[in-house]
Design a protein around this motif. Structure first.
Motif, PDB file in Angstrom:
ATOM      1  N   UNK A 174       0.895  -1.068   0.083  1.00 38.09           N
ATOM      2  CA  UNK A 174      -0.099  -0.125  -0.069  1.00 38.09           C
ATOM      3  C   UNK A 174       0.974   1.331   0.104  1.00 38.09           C
ATOM      4  N   UNK A 175       1.979   1.282   0.621  1.00 40.26           N
ATOM      5  CA  UNK A 175       2.850   2.289   0.411  1.00 40.26           C
ATOM      6  C   UNK A 175       4.158   2.234  -0.460  1.00 40.26           C
ATOM      7  N   UNK A 176       5.115   3.228  -0.432  1.00 44.90           N
ATOM      8  CA  UNK A 176       6.139   2.973  -1.029  1.00 44.90           C
ATOM      9  C   UNK A 176       7.301   2.395  -0.160  1.00 44.90           C
ATOM     10  N   UNK A 177       8.425   2.084  -0.649  1.00 43.91           N
ATOM     11  CA  UNK A 177       9.434   1.329   0.109  1.00 43.91           C
ATOM     12  C   UNK A 177       9.768   2.277   1.170  1.00 43.91           C
ATOM     13  N   UNK A 178      10.098   2.077   2.341  1.00 48.17           N
ATOM     14  CA  UNK A 178      10.376   2.659   3.524  1.00 48.17           C
ATOM     15  C   UNK A 178       9.464   3.744   4.175  1.00 48.17           C
ATOM     16  N   UNK A 179       8.477   4.051   3.391  1.00 48.99           N
ATOM     17  CA  UNK A 179       7.299   4.731   3.839  1.00 48.99           C
ATOM     18  C   UNK A 179       6.670   3.926   5.092  1.00 48.99           C
ATOM     19  N   UNK A 180       6.160   2.728   4.463  1.00 48.44           N
ATOM     20  CA  UNK A 180       5.239   1.542   5.232  1.00 48.44           C
ATOM     21  C   UNK A 180       6.199   1.422   6.524  1.00 48.44           C
TER      22      UNK A 180
END
Length: 706
Positions: A174-180
């Motif tokens: 659901x999110x970009x890598x690192x953001x999640x």
């Protein structure tokens, strides 16, 4: 802007161009991504989430990195370098804190790897300055396990497993890598702060700013789970260089011990002691990381090994090293008459010694004689650098070498010299003469082979195994290991075969065959060529170069008097015992009931090689060995019935002198030993001597010099 009890956390996540997860940082790849967000612990609010790409020097991404992160070299090529990203990090965090009305913060990361294994090592190599906030951080995995003891062990925790334990959403897509990852870590922290847990962040992990020097006593207990051995270090590397290689990990005080070889020089190895086993395990992950252009091997070691190198018992050394955080410089090659004033004058006012004379430690033998070494303390790096600029400057009539040193090296050097016996006590059994049962190889018949490139650890058994079926074609006592001037294996060996045909077959069959991890070259040669090399000469494409002992100035005329079989005292034989050089040869026929061995020295060998043992001591299985050589049963019987052999007096001893100046004469040697107990006059009955040699030995002198 940090404090011991921070009111905010900065949740931090990062990735490199290489390994991910539990192996983060183990492959020495550069940082390519930082994601962070400020968390207000008091009001349970968050600041803006920031994501910043980092431009690496090497944009070649691993397959795992491409798959997990979705990043590309093209995208990273437009990013800012690491130093600029770190500046932006500090500015944006300060701005977010102002918005939230907070003043202090502490980092919080998923485990130890990002801070200890990535950021600190990389910034150290790139000479980037890390702000103080990176020297204190919370390990979310440890804090989570403290808050939820029934959860998985710390080493098995991940962001995903912690979220699943709390029943949080775990859909990374659901999110970009690192953001999640950062959002999930913030959610985990809020769960820990909830009324049911009320977790308090009070004890952050710390990273030492600098390595602390200090002494180590042999009475200390060192946990073997905290020690590693680093191998392959540049010889000039210091304890600070090693601490920089392990930047980010906490080394114990005085925990770097550089290893020295038998000549007192660094051998490229060091033992490093860390504050706990966790730090040691992280250090092992730096196996084959680079120090400059060299890769460093890292292995487990024991506490006993560390104490053997770094431990000391001298009160003088302990007092010298009691001054903490000093830079230690080793001086080598000092004149034996040099005083403290001479050394201080040599160093000069531009590099003042800590405490004046108290900052000097001269290394001495047990009888108080100086060794020419000294250690000096300086209060700062600037003074030490000024001192190192005097490397190879002249004091008196000698040039002085200066090197960086360590507390462990001080202990090691002092322990070595203080344990050196003044005059070794040698055994004195009576050794009769047995006629030689073999002949020494001579002539131009090419019935020998030369082995070149042997591993330095190779012994006689290794060579016999290397020869394989050809072992049965070796003449008795036909294996000759060539030693260097320090009595160590040079990597060469000669083998006498029963015929030239056998030598040719061995050379064809075994050439470039592997022994351990090295290939060995095998060449056919003659007995004459073998003898030249064993006597110290060289054999190369240009032909034969005579050994140094063939020079007239190095061959005393008295030695030429050995014409017939001669008795060599046991003391002299003991100087060249096989155990001191190489393991003895094992034969399949050997049994527990084997007859006793008798030491003998063939007349032919005495004439040819007596002078040369001081240059290249013969190996234990060579015909020219001065040592214990197994004699046939008949020879043993003859030795037992011999009654005409003169007997050495029990208190006598033979001494071998090394390091003599080339122009030293008999008078200088006898003068050197003046004042010792007289030797009996019947030494000349042991061997046949010329009139000149007999007159020297019959004089009231104390030692016989070979």
């Amino acid at each position: 802007m940090t404090a011991s009890h921070s009111d905010s956390l900065v949740v931090l996540f990062g990735a490199t161009a290489g390994a991910y997860g539990a192996k983060l940082g183990s492959d020495e790849r550069e940082l390519i991504l930082l994601v962070w967000q400020v968390v207000d612990l008091q009001n349970k609010k968050v600041g803006t989430l920031h994501k910043s790409l980092v431009k690496a020097d090497n944009l070649d991404l691993s397959d795992q990195c491409r798959e997990v992160s979705g990043l590309t070299p093209e995208g990273l090529g437009k990013a800012e370098p690491l130093d600029r990203v770190l500046q932006q990090f500090s500015q944006l965090v300060s701005s977010d804190l102002k918005v939230l009305g907070r003043s202090s913060y502490t980092l919080c990361s998923d485990g130890q790897l990002l801070i200890r294994q990535v950021l600190h090592p990389e910034t150290s190599k790139k000479n980037c300055v890390l702000s103080d906030c990176f020297y204190s951080f919370y390990d979310l995995r440890k804090e989570f396990h403290t808050c939820y003891p029934s959860s998985a062990a710390v080493k098995d925790q991940t962001i995903k497993t912690m979220a699943e334990y709390l029943g949080l959403g775990t859909d990374e897509a659901e999110e970009d890598f690192g953001v999640w990852q950062v959002k999930t870590m913030v959610a985990i922290i809020f769960s820990m702060l909830s009324e049911g847990c009320n977790h308090v962040f009070t004890e952050p992990e710390t990273v030492k700013h600098k390595y602390e020097t200090g002494p180590c006593s042999k009475s200390e207990t060192v946990d073997s789970e905290t020690v590693i051995r680093a191998r392959g270090l540049p010889w000039q590397s210091s304890d600070q260089d090693i601490a920089r290689f392990f930047k980010g990990l906490n080394i114990a005080k005085g925990g770097v011990a550089l290893c020295l070889n038998s000549q007192g020089r660094r051998n490229g190895e060091a033992l490093v002691r860390f504050v706990n086993s966790e730090q040691r395990d992280l250090a092992l992950e730096r196996h084959k990381h680079h120090m400059g252009s060299r890769y460093i091997e890292v292995y487990k070691a024991t506490g006993e090994e560390f104490l053997k190198i770094a431990g000391g018992t001298s009160n003088e050394v302990a007092q010298f090293l009691s001054k903490e955080n000093q830079v230690i410089i080793r001086m080598r090659g000092l004149p034996f008459t040099a005083t403290q004033e001479d050394v201080l004058g040599f160093l000069g006012p531009e590099c003042p010694v800590t405490g004046g004379k108290e900052g000097l430690l001269f290394v001495k033998y047990p009888d108080g004689r100086p060794t020419g070494d000294a250690f000096v303390l300086f209060s700062c790096e600037e003074y030490a650098q000024n001192a190192l600029k005097k490397h190879k400057e002249i004091l008196g009539k000698r040039y002085i070498e200066l090197f960086r040193s360590t507390a462990a090296e001080v202990q090691q050097v002092l322990n070595r010299y203080m344990s050196t016996p003044l005059i070794p006590t040698l055994p004195t059994p009576i050794i009769p003469v047995i006629p030689p049962p073999y002949t020494i190889a001579t002539g131009s018949v090419r019935d020998c082979v030369r082995l070149r490139g042997l591993p330095y650890t190779a012994g006689i058994d290794d060579i016999l195994e290397f020869m394989g079926d050809a072992t049965g074609d070796i003449k008795p006592h036909g294996v000759h290991m060539v030693l260097n001037q320090q009595g160590r294996p040079s990597g060469d060996a000669f083998i006498q075969m029963k015929s030239a045909d056998k030598a040719f077959m061995v050379a064809q069959k075994c050439h470039k065959k592997m022994m351990k991890d090295r290939y060995v070259e095998v060449f056919q040669c003659s007995g004459e060529e073998m003898n030249f090399v064993l006597m110290g000469g060289t054999l190369n494409r240009s032909g034969l170069s005579p050994p140094p002992c063939k020079l007239p100035c190095l061959s005393p005329p008295a030695y030429a008097a050995f014409q017939t079989a001669a008795v060599i005292p046991a003391e002299a034989a003991a100087l060249y015992q096989p155990q001191a050089l190489l393991p003895s040869t094992r034969t399949p026929q050997a049994s527990a009931a084997a007859p006793p061995t008798v030491t003998y020295y063939p007349a032919q060998a005495a004439q040819l090689y007596m002078n040369y043992t001081a240059y290249y001591p013969s190996p234990p299985v060579s015909p020219t060995t001065v040592g214990y050589i197994a004699a046939p049963p008949g020879a043993v019987a003859a030795a037992a019935t011999a009654t005409h052999t003169p007997i050495l007096p029990q208190p006598g001893a033979l001494v071998r002198m090394q390091g003599l100046p080339y122009n030293t004469g008999m008078k200088e040697i006898l003068s050197f030993f003046q004042g010792y107990q007289y030797a009996p006059d019947d030494y000349n009955g042991l061997i046949q001597l010329s009139d000149q040699a007999r007159s020297v030995l019959q004089a009231p002198k104390e030692w016989v010099c070979l």
